[in-house]
Design an enzyme around this catalytic site. Structure first.
Site, PDB file in Angstrom:
ATOM      1  CB  SER A 150      10.565   5.454   9.138  1.00  0.00           C
ATOM      2  OG  SER A 150      10.170   5.232  10.465  1.00  0.00           O
TER       3      SER A 150
ATOM      4  CB  CYS B 281       6.130  -3.707  15.801  1.00  0.00           C
ATOM      5  SG  CYS B 281       7.868  -3.339  15.422  1.00  0.00           S
TER       6      CYS B 281
ATOM      7  CD  GLU C 151      -1.390  -0.737   3.571  1.00  0.00           C
ATOM      8  OE1 GLU C 151      -2.354  -1.491   3.669  1.00  0.00           O
ATOM      9  OE2 GLU C 151      -1.078   0.098   4.426  1.00  0.00           O
TER      10      GLU C 151
ATOM     11  CG  LEU D 189      13.082   5.168  21.281  1.00  0.00           C
ATOM     12  CD1 LEU D 189      14.337   4.463  20.781  1.00  0.00           C
ATOM     13  CD2 LEU D 189      13.474   6.439  22.043  1.00  0.00           C
ATOM     14  CG  HIS D 190       7.326   2.817  18.984  1.00  0.00           C
ATOM     15  ND1 HIS D 190       6.909   4.018  18.459  1.00  0.00           N
ATOM     16  CD2 HIS D 190       7.462   1.984  17.920  1.00  0.00           C
ATOM     17  CE1 HIS D 190       6.805   3.916  17.147  1.00  0.00           C
ATOM     18  NE2 HIS D 190       7.136   2.696  16.790  1.00  0.00           N
TER      19      HIS D 190
ATOM     20  CD  GLU E  98      13.444  -1.315   9.429  1.00  0.00           C
ATOM     21  OE1 GLU E  98      12.509  -0.849  10.080  1.00  0.00           O
ATOM     22  OE2 GLU E  98      14.474  -0.659   9.151  1.00  0.00           O
TER      23      GLU E  98
HETATM   24  N1  SAH Z   1       9.496  -0.268   9.768  1.00  0.00           N
HETATM   25  C1  SAH Z   1       9.680   1.145   9.777  1.00  0.00           C
HETATM   26  C2  SAH Z   1       8.770   1.915   8.839  1.00  0.00           C
HETATM   27  C3  SAH Z   1       7.342   1.494   8.719  1.00  0.00           C
HETATM   28  S1  SAH Z   1       6.199   1.852  10.009  1.00  0.00           S
HETATM   29  C4  SAH Z   1       9.555   1.673  11.178  1.00  0.00           C
HETATM   30  O1  SAH Z   1       9.140   0.935  12.046  1.00  0.00           O
HETATM   31  O2  SAH Z   1       9.924   2.812  11.416  1.00  0.00           O
HETATM   32  C5  SAH Z   1       6.087   3.596  10.039  1.00  0.00           C
HETATM   33  C6  SAH Z   1       5.663   4.136  11.399  1.00  0.00           C
HETATM   34  O3  SAH Z   1       4.295   3.785  11.690  1.00  0.00           O
HETATM   35  C7  SAH Z   1       6.505   3.553  12.529  1.00  0.00           C
HETATM   36  O4  SAH Z   1       6.889   4.569  13.417  1.00  0.00           O
HETATM   37  C8  SAH Z   1       5.526   2.595  13.169  1.00  0.00           C
HETATM   38  O5  SAH Z   1       5.877   2.309  14.477  1.00  0.00           O
HETATM   39  C9  SAH Z   1       4.204   3.313  13.005  1.00  0.00           C
HETATM   40  N2  SAH Z   1       3.037   2.454  13.196  1.00  0.00           N
HETATM   41  C10 SAH Z   1       2.894   1.151  12.905  1.00  0.00           C
HETATM   42  N3  SAH Z   1       1.683   0.682  13.275  1.00  0.00           N
HETATM   43  C11 SAH Z   1       1.027   1.730  13.819  1.00  0.00           C
HETATM   44  C12 SAH Z   1      -0.261   1.885  14.394  1.00  0.00           C
HETATM   45  N4  SAH Z   1      -1.111   0.872  14.480  1.00  0.00           N
HETATM   46  N5  SAH Z   1      -0.606   3.104  14.849  1.00  0.00           N
HETATM   47  C13 SAH Z   1       0.259   4.154  14.759  1.00  0.00           C
HETATM   48  N6  SAH Z   1       1.487   4.075  14.223  1.00  0.00           N
HETATM   49  C14 SAH Z   1       1.881   2.874  13.768  1.00  0.00           C
END
Ligand code: SAH
Length: 388
Positions: free
Chosen positions: A218, A133, A109, A242-243, A185
């Site tokens: 990212s 994740c 997408e 980071l989260h 990723e």
């Molecule tokens: N794999 C890379 C890029 C893709 S995700 C990364 O993790 O950075 C892009 C962003 O969207 C990341 O910061 C990810 O943590 C976030 N993301 C993924 N699922 C999400 C969700 N359900 N709600 C909000 N942000 C989300």
């Protein structure tokens, strides 16, 4: 380290590769290839102009090429890579999400977001994702395969093509920003992603001519790849997902943290910032009662204070069946203020695209449902045929 990189590699058993496309090649490779078709090298520049400058590729419009070569060159250099399976819009048409089907049936997408002063395209770098994740829809499905360079570039070209055809008066008609925040990723598909960044930022007509600083890659924090990216001198913005400021929680939210801890990820981020002189964007999804406590805001603020960092808070977009929800707006606002008290620039990401399955991977998950039911129908059909 090698073991980890192996585990995030595409499934090598995948026999077929996406068709070769002009955008997979750098300008010198394109020119070199022309001799195979008995054409002079400058034909490659003409084709590049059709693809990158005019966002075209139909032989009928390539009137600057000899009629006898148009079909052959278009088929060999500009094959169709992605077919739009579904388009959904929201925010009065300002956000438009496309579910693409690739040559092998893989779903990916991309999202086009229009603002009065800029247009951002969010692209996928892999079909699926191997990072797992737990809050991310793509992470639940696992990795299907890496995208080719051209499959990544084509998402930007397609958005740009569509934008050129229909943009409201007074709104930008060109894609100005590209973010690698769709499925996958990016740093686990390193070579194709770096090559696609070059195609996206190379000057027209050899590339799309988008400014390097307007491209954001990212990552979950694949430290060796972050170090390698810094050495490429690409000049793109780095975002780090980071989260959580502590390893205990990050181990759960971002499983690759088992390999590269918060401190190592941030060290690599600061090295990237030092080599580019640009702020790293620290992404932080706010999940109610999971990572939004005041003490975690304090801990995050202390970790980042004085660094070349910008924090982007993202209210969780819950995936279907998820046990987690977004932090309440007042908790999110307090989290933001506490970070600001450390002198950090902080933004709260807008929640564009929510009602169209905006969370990463949701549309593809529904596409996979479509594919599964189509496969089921096909299987039923086969069953009937063999019964006959
Ligand atoms: N794999 C890379 C890029 C893709 S995700 C990364 O993790 O950075 C892009 C962003 O969207 C990341 O910061 C990810 O943590 C976030 N993301 C993924 N699922 C999400 C969700 N359900 N709600 C909000 N942000 C989300």
């Amino acid at each position: 380290m090698a073991g980890r990189e192996q585990s995030v590699a595409p499934r090598l058993g995948h026999a077929r590769r996406p068709p070769r496309h002009l955008a997979d090649l750098n300008p010198a490779q394109r020119r070199a290839l022309m001799s195979r078709f008995g054409e002079p090298p400058f034909r490659a520049d003409q084709l590049s102009r059709h693809y990158f400058a005019r966002r075209g590729g139909h032989p009928a419009v390539m009137t600057d090429l000899p009629a006898r070569s148009r079909e052959t060159l278009a088929a060999a250099m500009l094959p169709t890579l992605l077919t739009a399976e579904r388009q959904v819009s929201c925010d009065s048409g300002a956000t438009r999400k496309t579910l693409w089907r690739a040559f092998d049936g893989a779903y990916i997408e991309s999202v086009l977001m229009r603002y009065p002063d800029r247009v951002t395209v969010c692209v996928s770098s892999q079909a699926g994702c191997g990072m797992a994740c737990p809050f991310c829809a793509t992470g639940q499905a696992g990795l299907a395969r890496n995208l080719s360079t051209a499959e990544i570039v084509e998402q930007v070209v397609a958005a740009s093509r569509w934008l050129g055809a229909c943009h409201p008066p007074g709104w930008p008609a060109r894609v100005s920003n590209v973010v690698f925040m769709g499925m996958g990723e990016p740093l686990a598909n390193y070579r194709s992603v770096v090559a696609s960044v070059r195609r996206i930022t190379d000057p027209v007509p050899q590339g799309l001519g988008i400014s390097r600083r307007s491209v954001t890659v990212s990552t979950v924090g694949l430290v060796p790849a972050m170090t390698r990216l810094a050495a490429e001198n690409l000049g793109v913005t780095l975002a780090v997902s980071l989260h959580a400021p502590d390893d205990e929680l990050r181990d759960e939210l971002v499983p690759v943290n088992a390999r590269w801890k918060v401190a190592a990820v941030l060290d690599a981020a600061w090295a990237y910032a030092a080599s580019t002189g640009r702020r790293v964007s620290v992404e932080y999804v706010l999940i109610k009662d999971v990572n939004d406590q005041p003490w975690r805001a304090e801990m995050l603020g202390t970790l980042l204070a004085g660094r070349l960092a910008h924090v982007n808070l993202i209210p969780l977009n819950p995936t279907p069946g998820s046990r987690w929800t977004a932090s309440s707006p007042d908790v999110a606002a307090r989290f933001l203020r506490r970070l600001e008290s450390h002198g950090l620039p902080v933004t709260m990401r807008d929640t564009r695209g929510r009602e169209i399955g905006g969370a990463c991977g949701q549309l593809a998950a529904s596409g996979a449902d479509l594919a599964a039911s189509a496969a089921e129908r096909a299987a039923r059909g086969t069953g009937q045929a063999s019964a006959r």
